[in-house]
Write a protein that holds these residues in place. Structure first.
Motif, PDB file in Angstrom:
ATOM      1  N   THR A 234      28.352 -21.943  -7.259  1.00 15.20           N
ATOM      2  CA  THR A 234      27.703 -23.235  -7.451  1.00 15.20           C
ATOM      3  C   THR A 234      26.511 -23.102  -8.383  1.00 15.20           C
ATOM      4  OG1 THR A 234      28.367 -23.999  -5.248  1.00 15.20           O
ATOM      5  CG2 THR A 234      26.524 -25.135  -6.295  1.00 15.20           C
ATOM      6  N   SER A 235      26.477 -23.932  -9.392  1.00 12.92           N
ATOM      7  CA  SER A 235      25.355 -23.994 -10.317  1.00 12.92           C
ATOM      8  C   SER A 235      25.005 -25.464 -10.524  1.00 12.92           C
ATOM      9  CB  SER A 235      25.699 -23.333 -11.652  1.00 12.92           C
ATOM     10  OG  SER A 235      26.701 -24.068 -12.338  1.00 12.92           O
ATOM     11  N   TRP A 236      23.935 -25.706 -11.258  1.00 14.04           N
ATOM     12  CA  TRP A 236      23.551 -27.092 -11.521  1.00 14.04           C
ATOM     13  C   TRP A 236      24.626 -27.817 -12.319  1.00 14.04           C
ATOM     14  CZ3 TRP A 236      17.982 -25.383 -13.184  1.00 14.04           C
ATOM     15  CH2 TRP A 236      17.235 -25.099 -12.033  1.00 14.04           C
ATOM     16  N   GLY A 237      25.258 -27.114 -13.234  1.00 17.88           N
ATOM     17  CA  GLY A 237      26.331 -27.726 -14.007  1.00 17.88           C
ATOM     18  C   GLY A 237      27.545 -28.058 -13.160  1.00 17.88           C
ATOM     19  N   SER A 238      27.891 -27.160 -12.242  1.00 27.05           N
ATOM     20  CA  SER A 238      29.049 -27.443 -11.373  1.00 27.05           C
ATOM     21  C   SER A 238      28.765 -28.591 -10.419  1.00 27.05           C
ATOM     22  CB  SER A 238      29.433 -26.183 -10.599  1.00 27.05           C
ATOM     23  OG  SER A 238      28.406 -25.803  -9.693  1.00 27.05           O
ATOM     24  N   LEU A 239      27.493 -28.773 -10.047  1.00 26.68           N
ATOM     25  CA  LEU A 239      27.143 -29.929  -9.225  1.00 26.68           C
ATOM     26  C   LEU A 239      27.381 -31.227  -9.989  1.00 26.68           C
ATOM     27  CD1 LEU A 239      23.854 -28.778  -7.446  1.00 26.68           C
ATOM     28  CD2 LEU A 239      26.123 -29.050  -6.439  1.00 26.68           C
ATOM     29  N   LEU A 240      27.009 -31.251 -11.255  1.00 24.30           N
ATOM     30  CA  LEU A 240      27.280 -32.435 -12.071  1.00 24.30           C
ATOM     31  C   LEU A 240      28.780 -32.664 -12.219  1.00 24.30           C
ATOM     32  CD1 LEU A 240      24.608 -32.078 -14.899  1.00 24.30           C
ATOM     33  CD2 LEU A 240      24.624 -33.736 -13.030  1.00 24.30           C
ATOM     34  N   ARG A 241      29.530 -31.590 -12.334  1.00 22.79           N
ATOM     35  CA  ARG A 241      30.985 -31.704 -12.423  1.00 22.79           C
ATOM     36  C   ARG A 241      31.558 -32.280 -11.138  1.00 22.79           C
ATOM     37  NH1 ARG A 241      35.264 -32.203 -15.947  1.00 22.79           N
ATOM     38  NH2 ARG A 241      37.139 -31.913 -14.699  1.00 22.79           N
ATOM     39  N   GLY A 242      31.048 -31.798 -10.002  1.00 22.73           N
ATOM     40  CA  GLY A 242      31.511 -32.340  -8.730  1.00 22.73           C
ATOM     41  C   GLY A 242      31.173 -33.812  -8.575  1.00 22.73           C
ATOM     42  N   ALA A 243      29.979 -34.203  -9.025  1.00 20.17           N
ATOM     43  CA  ALA A 243      29.603 -35.613  -8.962  1.00 20.17           C
ATOM     44  C   ALA A 243      30.521 -36.461  -9.827  1.00 20.17           C
ATOM     45  CB  ALA A 243      28.152 -35.781  -9.394  1.00 20.17           C
ATOM     46  N   TYR A 244      30.914 -35.928 -10.985  1.00 23.78           N
ATOM     47  CA  TYR A 244      31.824 -36.662 -11.870  1.00 23.78           C
ATOM     48  C   TYR A 244      33.218 -36.763 -11.264  1.00 23.78           C
ATOM     49  CZ  TYR A 244      34.783 -37.566 -15.934  1.00 23.78           C
ATOM     50  OH  TYR A 244      35.720 -38.081 -16.792  1.00 23.78           O
ATOM     51  N   ASP A 245      33.718 -35.647 -10.722  1.00 26.04           N
ATOM     52  CA  ASP A 245      35.072 -35.644 -10.163  1.00 26.04           C
ATOM     53  C   ASP A 245      35.215 -36.614  -8.992  1.00 26.04           C
ATOM     54  OD1 ASP A 245      35.943 -33.786 -11.989  1.00 26.04           O
ATOM     55  OD2 ASP A 245      35.578 -32.059 -10.697  1.00 26.04           O
ATOM     56  N   TRP A 246      34.179 -36.732  -8.180  1.00 23.00           N
ATOM     57  CA  TRP A 246      34.254 -37.581  -6.999  1.00 23.00           C
ATOM     58  C   TRP A 246      33.708 -38.979  -7.233  1.00 23.00           C
ATOM     59  CZ3 TRP A 246      36.868 -36.349  -2.626  1.00 23.00           C
ATOM     60  CH2 TRP A 246      37.273 -35.020  -2.495  1.00 23.00           C
ATOM     61  N   GLY A 247      33.449 -39.321  -8.486  1.00 25.53           N
ATOM     62  CA  GLY A 247      33.026 -40.683  -8.820  1.00 25.53           C
ATOM     63  C   GLY A 247      31.716 -41.084  -8.185  1.00 25.53           C
ATOM     64  N   ALA A 248      30.740 -40.186  -8.230  1.00 26.68           N
ATOM     65  CA  ALA A 248      29.443 -40.494  -7.612  1.00 26.68           C
ATOM     66  C   ALA A 248      28.779 -41.699  -8.267  1.00 26.68           C
ATOM     67  CB  ALA A 248      28.525 -39.275  -7.711  1.00 26.68           C
ATOM     68  N   ALA A 249      28.968 -41.852  -9.575  1.00 26.65           N
ATOM     69  CA  ALA A 249      28.342 -42.978 -10.271  1.00 26.65           C
ATOM     70  C   ALA A 249      28.924 -44.308  -9.805  1.00 26.65           C
ATOM     71  CB  ALA A 249      28.508 -42.814 -11.779  1.00 26.65           C
ATOM     72  N   THR A 250      30.244 -44.387  -9.677  1.00 27.14           N
ATOM     73  CA  THR A 250      30.877 -45.642  -9.269  1.00 27.14           C
ATOM     74  C   THR A 250      30.650 -45.950  -7.794  1.00 27.14           C
ATOM     75  OG1 THR A 250      32.955 -44.463  -8.835  1.00 27.14           O
ATOM     76  CG2 THR A 250      32.658 -45.417 -11.024  1.00 27.14           C
ATOM     77  N   LYS A 251      30.384 -44.912  -6.998  1.00 25.01           N
ATOM     78  CA  LYS A 251      30.140 -45.110  -5.572  1.00 25.01           C
ATOM     79  C   LYS A 251      28.660 -45.287  -5.240  1.00 25.01           C
ATOM     80  CE  LYS A 251      34.268 -42.489  -4.253  1.00 25.01           C
ATOM     81  NZ  LYS A 251      34.800 -41.292  -3.554  1.00 25.01           N
ATOM     82  N   GLY A 252      27.821 -45.296  -6.247  1.00 25.82           N
ATOM     83  CA  GLY A 252      26.394 -45.508  -6.030  1.00 25.82           C
ATOM     84  C   GLY A 252      25.654 -44.298  -5.512  1.00 25.82           C
TER      85      GLY A 252
END
Length: 291
Positions: A234-252
């Motif tokens: 886990t790195s900061w970049g992989s956290l952003l990748r996980g947020a993108y994969d799980w649609g964190a932006a669309t889910k608020g």
């Protein structure tokens, strides 16, 4: 006497560096980030990274129990950022050292030697300059497989060309000085001139460029992790990748995106501020510019 001169030199360096307010702020941020990375094993248990042991709800907002919310598995984003800082900073430092090492050796050799060797080294440097380094690093990491060593190697061998150009220019300026001609006349060999005369004179430029290169390496690692070329940890970049994969932006789930993003920006900005301050301190002509 030698140690006294070194201590006096360090004292003068610190006195000048303290005048660079932006550099002091950047240094404080870096110290905090490094301390967090080193103290993480004492503050948190590695088991918090296990998805089977997650105790929170999925994509829960920040609360007293989870100050930065949770991810898609219910893990604490704060603790993931803490453990991710170790990977991001470790890869950033080692990749930057590899890049600076290659660039320094190639730059000094290209500036010292003349003829075909210098021409070959500069043509190789130009080839790496025109190639998109991020794409090349992504291809190398995909070919060599995903691991921390692979990411470090991919970033290091694709980002040294700019350093080589800078060091070569400084080497040419140093070798144009009269004492270099005197050393050659006295029988000094290539190794003696490069190690005893050229390297000490280009060292300040190498030091200032290293801080900037670490910032670039951290951004490169985060970008590669976001594109899928992860080191397996886990790195900061992989956290952003996980947020993108799980649609964190669309889910608020803004906390899932904002937290690692702010960490990357803060550390990169801190390295940049320190690099500019070091450059201003080590180069008398720039003193007073970066305050």
């Amino acid at each position: 006497m030698a140690w006294q001169r070194r201590r006096a030199g360090l004292g003068r360096f610190w006195a000048e560096f303290r005048k660079q307010r932006a550099g002091v702020i950047g240094g404080a941020i870096l110290l905090a980030a490094v301390a967090l990375a080193l103290l993480t094993p004492l503050l948190s248990d590695i088991s918090v990274m296990d998805v089977t042991k997650a105790t929170g709800q999925k994509l829960a907002p920040p609360s007293f129990e989870f100050p930065l919310g949770t991810d898609e598995s219910g893990r604490s984003v704060l603790e993931m950022i803490m453990w991710g800082s170790r990977v991001s900073l470790f890869i950033g430092f080692l990749a930057a050292l590899l890049s600076i090492g290659i660039g320094t050796v190639v730059g000094i050799a290209a500036g010292h030697f003349r003829g075909w060797l210098s021409a070959v080294l500069m043509r190789v440097t130009d080839w790496f300059l025109v190639l998109p380094s991020l794409v090349l690093a992504l291809v190398l990491s995909a070919i060599l497989g995903g691991s921390g060593a692979t990411i470090i190697l991919a970033i290091g061998i694709t980002s040294w060309a700019t350093t080589a150009r800078l060091i070569r220019a400084q080497t040419l300026a140093v070798e144009a000085r009269p004492y270099i001609e005197r050393a050659k006349a006295l029988g000094a060999g290539h190794w003696h001139i490069m190690s005893r005369h050229v390297l000490p004179n280009v060292a300040p430029l190498v030091l200032a460029n290293t801080t900037l290169q670490v910032a670039s390496a951290i951004v490169a690692e985060s970008t590669l992790a976001f594109l899928g070329a992860t080191s397996g940890s886990t790195s900061w970049g992989s956290l952003l990748r996980g947020a993108y994969d799980w649609g964190a932006a669309t889910k608020g789930a803004w906390w899932y995106i904002l937290s690692p993003g702010v960490c990357i920006v803060a550390v990169v900005l801190a390295f940049t501020l320190c690099g500019r301050a070091l450059e201003a301190v080590l180069n008398p002509r720039l003193r007073g510019v970066s305050r």
